[in-house]
Design an enzyme around this catalytic site. Structure first.
Site, PDB file in Angstrom:
ATOM      1  CD  GLU A 277     -11.640 -46.184  13.034  1.00 23.99           C
ATOM      2  OE1 GLU A 277     -11.261 -45.162  13.832  1.00 23.99           O
ATOM      3  OE2 GLU A 277     -10.695 -46.910  12.923  1.00 23.99           O
TER       4      GLU A 277
ATOM      5  CG  ASP B 269      -5.990 -52.689  13.240  1.00 21.41           C
ATOM      6  OD1 ASP B 269      -6.290 -53.203  12.011  1.00 21.41           O
ATOM      7  OD2 ASP B 269      -5.344 -51.627  13.236  1.00 21.41           O
TER       8      ASP B 269
HETATM    9  C1  DGY Z   1      -3.385 -48.277  12.904  1.00 26.46           C
HETATM   10  O1  DGY Z   1      -2.266 -47.726  12.934  1.00 26.46           O
HETATM   11  O2  DGY Z   1      -3.927 -48.330  13.899  1.00 26.46           O
HETATM   12  C2  DGY Z   1      -3.661 -49.003  11.668  1.00 26.46           C
HETATM   13  O3  DGY Z   1      -4.935 -49.872  11.664  1.00 26.46           O
HETATM   14  C3  DGY Z   1      -2.559 -50.033  11.301  1.00 26.46           C
HETATM   15  O4  DGY Z   1      -2.820 -50.449   9.893  1.00 26.46           O
END
Ligand code: DGY
Length: 431
Positions: free
Chosen positions: A391, A161
């Site tokens: 994570e 992201d």
């Molecule tokens: C988030 O909401 O952080 C997710 O990675 C989007 O997919």
């Protein structure tokens, strides 16, 4: 492998199981995420093959008619997450997002089939056309250059992201029309580990563009505000096409095999578009500006997994890996530690992800770089032993970052453990 950790990893998957699908982690990610689910299936395969197949089957139940597979499936709404179904408004049942994610599913299905001793012929035959339809969707809608590469139309599609690779192309996105919103992630995770408000404004601006155009994927790929050829998705699709070809061969789909072989050849040739000669690495490239991101990330090393790169390119990548490994205690940081925006705890700007490690290690192992494959697999295990199933992890200290009790980290641990116990896997000899 440690039996207590095996037990704990099973407990995490069981606790995050919502009946046919698994959430990445309770609270922060309360729905079914596309590539998370695929990796989770790999973890289930270590102790429950039936449940492993079910995970992928449930994912594909949300496939759109044209083959598109969404990145989130909102089976049950949860006001604790933003942006939920009322923001995406894709008008689908079950509700879904309007963007996709790295197409790792065919490789996982291939691994499940191998892990089951190539039984499960009926399940394989049933899921195969769905995998092929998704890959064809990529070939049709996400290859604007006709080079067999993958266009990402939102940073969330890449799964990475907040990678600094997206900073320059995102900086020019107009956020003036973004509707007021309230983030939910910041109450659950330390804000120093999460994307900034500017990042979120841009995520929302791109989302609104897609929604305003009724999720017309052809139009979004042609005119959307974010259009990046992503090195990660490209390498993952190339590998997935190879695995899908192997499934098509087993099922005797001769015509499909021809089509997939052509597609693989196209990508093998087209990959040079992503080579950044200055850095000596494969990097994402912005098709709006034509510029390389100019940043080496963990995804740059997925070429081994995809089976591409000539001898000089591979040597240059290994030189980069030597340099990076001298700068951190654990491999593989998501962003090059010599890059000025490297941040060891901030989302995709430094931390290590077990799933990327697993793919990179497996690729290195397959291509004969055994010592780095082993080092990355060992570091992954050391991080879990030190900090638990986070994570992600800080590459300098090994401390856990982001969400805790994370499904795909538990899944990778289970997968490596199964291999340790003599199970078959797609990490050939890396644990
Ligand atoms: C988030 O909401 O952080 C997710 O990675 C989007 O997919």
């Amino acid at each position: 492998m440690n039996d207590n950790l095996f037990k704990k990893a099973v407990e995490i998957l069981t606790a995050n199981d919502r009946g046919g699908y698994t959430v990445p982690t309770a609270g922060l990610y309360p729905f079914q995420w596309n590539w998370d689910s695929a990796f989770v299936a790999l973890g289930f395969a270590a102790f429950d093959q039936n449940r492993a197949w079910r995970e992928v089957e449930t994912l594909f139940e949300a496939q759109w008619d044209d083959g598109f597979l969404p990145h989130i499936i909102f089976h049950v709404d949860d006001p604790g997450y933003f942006p939920g179904p009322s923001v995406w408004r894709t008008q689908k049942t079950p509700a879904t997002s309007g963007i996709t994610q790295p197409p790792v599913a065919a490789s996982i299905v291939h691994a499940l089939w191998e892990a089951g001793g190539r039984d499960n012929h009926d399940r394989l035959a049933a899921i195969y056309p769905k995998l092929l339809a998704w890959h064809r969707w990529f070939h049709r809608y996400r290859d604007p250059l006709g080079k067999g590469l993958v266009l990402a139309t939102h940073p969330w599609e890449t799964g990475r992201d907040n990678s600094p690779e997206w900073d320059a192309p995102s900086a020019v996105i107009d956020t003036s029309q973004v509707e007021p919103y309230e983030r939910r992630d910041l109450v659950l995770v330390n804000h120093e580990m999460r994307p900034s408000k500017d990042d979120y404004d841009r995520y929302l601006a791109i989302l609104q563009f897609g929604r305003d155009h009724q999720w017309d994927h052809a139009l979004i790929a042609e005119k959307g505000p974010f259009r990046m050829i992503d090195v990660g998705m490209t390498m993952i699709l190339l590998r997935a096409n190879r695995d899908l070809l192997s499934i098509a061969q087993a099922l005797g789909r001769e015509k499909d095999c021809e089509e997939l072989r052509k597609q693989i050849k196209l990508s093998e040739k087209g990959i040079s578009y992503l080579w950044d000669g200055e850095l000596g690495a494969f990097c994402s490239r912005d098709i709006i500006s034509g510029r390389s991101s100019g940043i080496i990330t963990s995804a740059s090393f997925l070429n081994f997994y995809a089976g591409v790169g000539d001898a000089l390119q591979r040597a240059s990548l290994i030189t980069n890996l030597d340099r990076i490994s001298a700068r951190v205690r654990y491999l593989l940081p998501s962003t090059d530690p010599d890059f000025k925006k490297f941040n060891s705890i901030l989302y995709w700007r430094g931390p290590i992800w077990a799933v990327i490690n697993q793919m990179v290690a497996s690729g290195l192992s397959e291509q004969g770089y055994q010592s780095y494959a082993q080092r990355i697999a060992d570091d992954t295990c050391a991080l879990v032993k030190k900090s638990g199933f986070y994570e992600a992890y800080c590459p300098l200290t090994g401390v856990g970052t982001g969400g805790a009790e994370f499904s795909w980290t538990a899944a990778i641990w289970l997968h490596l453990s199964a291999q340790d116990r003599g199970g078959k896997s797609f990490v050939k000899g890396a644990a």
